[in-house]
Design a protein around this motif. Structure first.
Motif, PDB file in Angstrom:
ATOM      1  N   SER A  59       0.938  -1.413   0.003  1.00 45.88           N
ATOM      2  CA  SER A  59       0.017   0.085  -0.015  1.00 45.88           C
ATOM      3  C   SER A  59       0.809   1.252  -0.061  1.00 45.88           C
ATOM      4  O   SER A  59       0.567   2.313  -0.696  1.00 45.88           O
ATOM      5  CB  SER A  59      -0.883   0.306   1.220  1.00 45.88           C
ATOM      6  OG  SER A  59      -1.564   1.100   1.338  1.00 45.88           O
ATOM      7  N   GLU A  80      -2.746  -2.649  -6.843  1.00 44.52           N
ATOM      8  CA  GLU A  80      -3.443  -2.249  -5.669  1.00 44.52           C
ATOM      9  C   GLU A  80      -3.788  -0.731  -5.979  1.00 44.52           C
ATOM     10  O   GLU A  80      -5.125  -0.341  -5.681  1.00 44.52           O
ATOM     11  CB  GLU A  80      -2.337  -1.988  -4.619  1.00 44.52           C
ATOM     12  CG  GLU A  80      -2.746  -1.139  -3.484  1.00 44.52           C
ATOM     13  CD  GLU A  80      -3.732  -1.651  -2.368  1.00 44.52           C
ATOM     14  OE1 GLU A  80      -4.106  -1.157  -1.677  1.00 44.52           O
ATOM     15  OE2 GLU A  80      -4.037  -2.819  -2.839  1.00 44.52           O
ATOM     16  N   ARG A  99      -7.975  -0.013  -5.705  1.00 48.73           N
ATOM     17  CA  ARG A  99      -8.467   1.248  -5.156  1.00 48.73           C
ATOM     18  C   ARG A  99      -9.448   2.036  -5.905  1.00 48.73           C
ATOM     19  O   ARG A  99     -10.652   2.696  -5.466  1.00 48.73           O
ATOM     20  CB  ARG A  99      -7.545   2.117  -4.503  1.00 48.73           C
ATOM     21  CG  ARG A  99      -6.630   1.531  -3.382  1.00 48.73           C
ATOM     22  CD  ARG A  99      -5.748   2.452  -2.837  1.00 48.73           C
ATOM     23  NE  ARG A  99      -4.410   2.110  -2.259  1.00 48.73           N
ATOM     24  CZ  ARG A  99      -3.245   2.614  -1.968  1.00 48.73           C
ATOM     25  NH1 ARG A  99      -3.145   3.699  -2.494  1.00 48.73           N
ATOM     26  NH2 ARG A  99      -2.517   2.029  -1.385  1.00 48.73           N
TER      27      ARG A  99
END
Length: 336
Positions: A218, A265, A269
């Motif tokens: 992240s 990632e 999102r």
């Protein structure tokens, strides 16, 4: 045409001491030091093989180049410089420590045609630097970066995510500080704990508890986004696939496709935000558009994002649109 390097590894030479995380022989897979003649041989061969020499640099990696014995440094630079100029390579790139940059050494580097200097900053937090036995401060990084930019060299910054004594908040502050320094390029290296290092001792004793893998992904995803937004090129994210690293690692965040995990990632999102911003219901089909070169990134490694949304009751379809920038998505619409 994509920029390329002719990489020459000056493995660990010049480093004044061994940092807690370091085993350059494992990272590079080599322990031999090149001579000036080796450099000439490598460059001569590459000059006839590289498709675009004018956008290629001779790159000295693997050690603290400006800290090596001066006559050896100039031997290597002199050999490389013979292959820089019109009809040859663009210039010379090197990596070094922030505390081995001053005006004298920058004058030397400029005289030999060096074009880019990458600083092994690793962290921009003094507590983390000290805990990992770096031997320099965050202030040294800032001073060296300013001097390099003043001299007109391209500045690169190398950051190591997840070091001993670091945490998510420190890493996000490192990102903010790196953006303030405003390098031309960065390399992002999630920590790989190698056997035989001080870091491995701390890890195996339980003193060093690493961050969660998903948290590191992240953080690195945010770094990719923010550097891209600021016009800072990310040259690398994660260590290159290596049998030496896989053999010698004791822990950490190695994955042969680490950058792809971070890019997936980013897209997960943004897709999730767009989908549930327009409609919170599941059990439906949606189509989004991304840059055609990013379709596989948006789907995720091994279609991980597709499977993620499928578990939420959403069948995801991704199409290409050349007008959409990297890491951005366009509309979300229901499919019939």
């Amino acid at each position: 045409m994509a920029h390329s390097n002719i990489s020459i590894f000056v493995t660990h030479v010049g480093c004044p001491h061994l940092c807690a995380f370091c085993d350059q022989r494992t990272i590079t897979g080599s322990a031999d030091l090149p001579s000036g003649e080796d450099v000439r041989r490598i460059c001569e061969k590459a000059l006839h093989e590289v498709s675009d020499p004018a956008d290629t640099e001779i790159a000295f990696f693997g050690g603290s180049f400006t800290a090596i014995e001066r006559s050896y440094m100039t031997e290597l630079l002199s050999a490389a410089h013979e292959f820089v100029g019109e009809g040859k390579f663009k210039g010379i790139r090197l990596s070094t420590r922030p505390d081995y940059i001053d005006r004298e050494v920058l004058d030397i580097l400029r005289s030999y045609g060096v074009t880019a200097i990458e600083l092994g900053a690793q962290s921009l937090d003094d507590r983390v630097l000290e805990a990992n036995e770096r031997g320099h401060s965050a202030e040294d990084i800032g001073n060296a970066a300013s001097l390099i930019k003043e001299y007109g060299f391209e500045l690169g910054l190398q950051l190591m995510v997840g070091l001993y004594k670091s945490d998510e908040s420190i890493e996000r502050e490192n990102l903010r500080k790196a953006l303030e320094i405003a390098p031309s390029a960065v390399r992002i290296y999630p920590v790989v704990i190698l056997k035989g290092t001080k870091l491995a001792e701390l890890y195996l004793s339980g003193e060093y508890v690493t961050m969660d893998f998903d948290t590191v992904v992240s953080v690195c995803a945010d770094m990719l986004c923010e550097f891209e937004k600021a016009g800072i090129k990310v040259l690398k994210c994660g260590l290159h696939a290596s049998e030496f690293v896989e053999r010698d690692m004791a822990g950490g965040f190695y994955h042969p496709a680490f950058k792809e995990l971070c890019e997936a990632e980013i897209y997960r999102r943004r897709i999730e935000s767009a989908i549930f911003c327009t409609d919170s219901s599941g059990n439906r089909k949606v189509t989004i558009a991304v840059n055609p070169s990013c379709i596989s990134k948006a789907l995720g490694q091994k279609r991980a994002n597709y499977e993620y949304f499928k578990r939420l009751g959403i069948e995801l379809k991704i199409t290409g649109d050349k007008a959409i920038p990297k890491y951005e998505i366009k509309e979300v619409r229901a499919c019939t």
